[in-house]
Design an enzyme around this catalytic site. Structure first.
Site, PDB file in Angstrom:
ATOM      1  N   GLU A 100      43.521  47.763  47.541  1.00 50.68           N
ATOM      2  CA  GLU A 100      42.769  47.745  48.799  1.00 50.68           C
ATOM      3  C   GLU A 100      43.699  48.092  49.962  1.00 50.68           C
ATOM      4  O   GLU A 100      43.283  48.636  50.960  1.00 50.68           O
ATOM      5  CB  GLU A 100      42.180  46.355  49.079  1.00 50.68           C
ATOM      6  CG  GLU A 100      41.387  45.718  47.991  1.00 50.68           C
ATOM      7  CD  GLU A 100      42.204  44.966  46.948  1.00 50.68           C
ATOM      8  OE1 GLU A 100      41.572  44.357  46.088  1.00 50.68           O
ATOM      9  OE2 GLU A 100      43.443  44.990  46.954  1.00 50.68           O
ATOM     10  N   ARG A 145      48.694  36.567  35.775  1.00 53.61           N
ATOM     11  CA  ARG A 145      47.782  35.601  35.168  1.00 53.61           C
ATOM     12  C   ARG A 145      47.189  36.068  33.853  1.00 53.61           C
ATOM     13  O   ARG A 145      46.719  35.258  33.063  1.00 53.61           O
ATOM     14  CB  ARG A 145      46.729  35.181  36.188  1.00 53.61           C
ATOM     15  CG  ARG A 145      47.374  34.344  37.308  1.00 53.61           C
ATOM     16  CD  ARG A 145      46.424  34.021  38.430  1.00 53.61           C
ATOM     17  NE  ARG A 145      45.989  35.187  39.171  1.00 53.61           N
ATOM     18  CZ  ARG A 145      46.606  35.704  40.226  1.00 53.61           C
ATOM     19  NH1 ARG A 145      47.706  35.160  40.670  1.00 53.61           N
ATOM     20  NH2 ARG A 145      46.125  36.766  40.832  1.00 53.61           N
TER      21      ARG A 145
END
Length: 151
Positions: free
Chosen positions: A77, A40
């Site tokens: 994560e 993006r």
């Protein structure tokens, strides 16, 4: 909850206003490189780069760029990933802006900073449309400034 910029992209006025806000901020900062993080960052980076007279450099996941690349591993994560950039895309001494849609944990932005700084580029600032402050991504950027439109 998943955060996404699709509704922004569907609204031509909001999308244009978003680009204009970034352009206004960076037009007089002598930036020669806008580095966009896959995928993006590729949406916001090129129009900003064109408007401020800078080149656009894509920063991608492994094996997506043809030719010789340099790499930087970073933590997510849920594991590790790698970011790559073309060798020779930037030169030592250039001034860069790093662009992405969202900063969460700061892993991808910090990897982009390290990758550019390894080849002698000065990272002026990181810019994102959205910040998820509860994930403390800003803390992983050290002293590097982060500009966001929505927190």
């Amino acid at each position: 909850m998943f955060q996404d910029i699709t509704t922004l992209l569907l609204d031509t006025k909001a999308f244009r206003d978003t680009i204009d806000l970034f352009v206004e901020r960076y037009k007089d900062k002598n930036i020669s490189v806008v580095a966009g993080i896959e995928a993006r960052g590729f949406i916001f980076g090129p129009p900003i780069a064109l408007a401020i007279g800078a080149k656009f450099v894509p920063m991608r996941k492994p094996k997506k760029l043809p030719g010789e690349v340099i790499s930087e591993e970073y933590s997510l994560e849920y594991g590790k990933d790698v970011m790559e950039m073309h060798v020779g895309a930037v030169q030592a001494g250039e001034r860069a802006l790093i662009v992405d849609d969202l900063v969460a944990t700061g892993g991808t932005l910090s990897a982009a900073i390290r990758l550019l700084e390894r080849v002698g580029v000065h990272v002026v600032e990181c810019a994102c449309v959205i910040e998820l402050p509860e994930l403390k991504g800003r803390e992983r950027l050290g002293e590097k400034p982060l500009f966001v439109l929505v927190s």
